[in-house]
Each structure stands twice: as C-alpha cells, then as structure tokens.
Design an enzyme around this catalytic site. Structure first.
Site, PDB file in Angstrom:
ATOM      1  N   ASN A  48      -2.297  -3.519   1.835  1.00  0.00           N
ATOM      2  CA  ASN A  48      -1.070  -2.736   1.882  1.00  0.00           C
ATOM      3  C   ASN A  48       0.096  -3.687   2.092  1.00  0.00           C
ATOM      4  OD1 ASN A  48      -2.644  -0.453   1.698  1.00  0.00           O
ATOM      5  ND2 ASN A  48      -2.311   0.212   3.804  1.00  0.00           N
ATOM      6  N   ASP A 171      -5.433 -12.626 -12.548  1.00  0.00           N
ATOM      7  CA  ASP A 171      -5.328 -11.163 -12.568  1.00  0.00           C
ATOM      8  C   ASP A 171      -3.957 -10.747 -13.090  1.00  0.00           C
ATOM      9  OD1 ASP A 171      -6.300  -8.563 -12.135  1.00  0.00           O
ATOM     10  OD2 ASP A 171      -5.331  -8.448 -10.176  1.00  0.00           O
ATOM     11  N   ASP A 187       0.876 -11.193  -6.417  1.00  0.00           N
ATOM     12  CA  ASP A 187      -0.578 -11.002  -6.247  1.00  0.00           C
ATOM     13  C   ASP A 187      -1.366 -12.208  -6.745  1.00  0.00           C
ATOM     14  OD1 ASP A 187      -0.092  -8.545  -5.131  1.00  0.00           O
ATOM     15  OD2 ASP A 187      -0.467  -7.416  -6.971  1.00  0.00           O
TER      16      ASP A 187
END
Length: 233
Positions: A48, A171, A187
């Site tokens: 989160n 990713d 990320d």
C-alpha cells in the site's frame, strides 16, 4: 502518527500495521523522514502507498505487506541477485524486497524520472511524492498522453538508460508508469541486474507491454527495433 477517520483507518490498517511495521514507521520518523501518515494513495497485493507529511511537505510511504505478498514470485526475482544474501522466513524476504526497490531507485534516480528514494526500514520505504500535495500523479493507464509518440520515445530512452545502469525493470507497463509532465517510472522492486538469469526474458516482456500499449495509440514500432535501441551504446 496516523491521521484518518475511524472507518478509513480500519480499512487501511487491516493486515498492514502490525507491531513490527509500526516500529519501522517510528524508526523512519525518528530519522526525520516522516511526521504523519495522512491518507492512502493506492492499495495492492504487494504493498500500500500512503501520503506522508514531513514538515510542510509531502512524501510517499510504501508499506510492503507481509501476509499477502506472493512469496514465490518475489523469491524468483531476488534469487541470483548478488546484492542480497539468503533469508530465513517470509518477513525477511519482504524486508529484502523493500531494500531491493530502494537500491534500484537509488541507482536510477537522476538517470531516469523516478521517485527519489529517501529512506527504508524493513518493509517501509519513504520516497518522493510524484504529483501535488493533494493529488498523486495518475498512472498512464488512467491518463493517456497528449503526444503518444513523444511519450513513447521518452520511455524508450528511460529503458535504455536503465539498461546502461545495469537494470531491467521487469514489470514495466502502463500500470507502472505515471503521467506527470511526461513519464515517471515506478514500482522498481522487480528490477533485476543484467546478469540475472531472467534479465533477457523480462526485458522482452517489458518491451512487448510498452509496444502493445502504444500501438493502440497509433505508435507503430516493433519489439526488436526497440530492443536494439535499448541495447545500443
């Protein structure tokens, strides 16, 4: 340290703020990196992300989830990474995962547009907030670029810069790129070094994702030409 309504607090606390995580938050606070958590930016299976306040400014606080993260997937990306030694349990793996993203950001910040890493303690990563004080930058998936060709060219250049620094994102897609006055790469926890056994496969997957997305916006380029550009000196 957590300022939120009771309902919101229950929602964002479930499975996140165990005793060890609260101690990690306290640790980054003692280092002057965080005064308060003020609201949630995004939720996910792996982590989160929250608004944090430090002084009069804002930061992003990424808290990696110990209980719900995919242990086997994470292990696949960390194994054979010479920067990290072994781990004995799930919690230690998550801590290594957070450190991995911190190190990747540290290498790449200034070479590409990505959040500046400010500090990490166990499963808590504090970094630059991309966006303004009240509204986080949208993901590319949610906010198409005004000029897809220019946006695509910048992403290609960032992928090339990452490769030069010895990292493959692993990713990359429209879900892990922000649209904030151009692309911002986020990320990076899955990012692998070029000597990782999966590096080539992951690079090709990253390229395939980006080419496919921008192809829908009318940008015509094939995977191999992008890969050749990334690997060119």
């Amino acid at each position: 340290m957590i300022k939120q309504t009771r309902r919101e607090l229950r929602k964002i606390s479930e499975g996140v703020f165990d005793k060890a995580t609260l101690m990690s938050i306290y640790n980054v606070s003692r280092k002057g990196l965080l005064d308060e958590l003020e609201g949630i930016i995004s939720t996910g299976k792996e982590a989160n992300v929250y608004f944090g306040r430090v002084g009069e400014g804002k930061v992003a606080v990424k808290i990696y989830l110990v209980e719900t993260s995919d242990f086997k997937t994470m292990e696949k990306y960390i194994l054979h990474d010479r920067r990290f030694s072994s781990w004995r349990n799930r919690r230690q793996l998550i801590y290594t995962w957070a450190m991995k993203e911190f190190r990747n950001l540290s290498i790449l910040h200034g070479k590409i547009r990505c959040p500046k890493p400010l500090g990490v303690k166990n499963n808590v990563l504090v970094m630059e907030l991309i966006g303004d004080c009240n509204t986080p930058a949208p993901r590319l998936k949610e906010s198409m670029p005004d000029d897809p060709v220019l946006f695509f060219e910048k992403i290609k250049q960032y992928m090339r810069n990452m490769y030069k620094e010895g990292i493959v994102h692993g990713d990359l897609s429209e879900y892990n790129i922000l649209n904030w006055e151009g692309p911002v790469i986020i990320d990076l926890s899955m990012g692998v070094l070029l000597d990782h056994p999966l590096a080539e496969e992951l690079l090709r997957r990253d390229v395939r994702n980006i080419v496919k997305y921008f192809g829908k916006l009318g940008v015509k380029e094939d995977d191999e030409s992008v890969i050749d550009f990334i690997k060119s000196s």
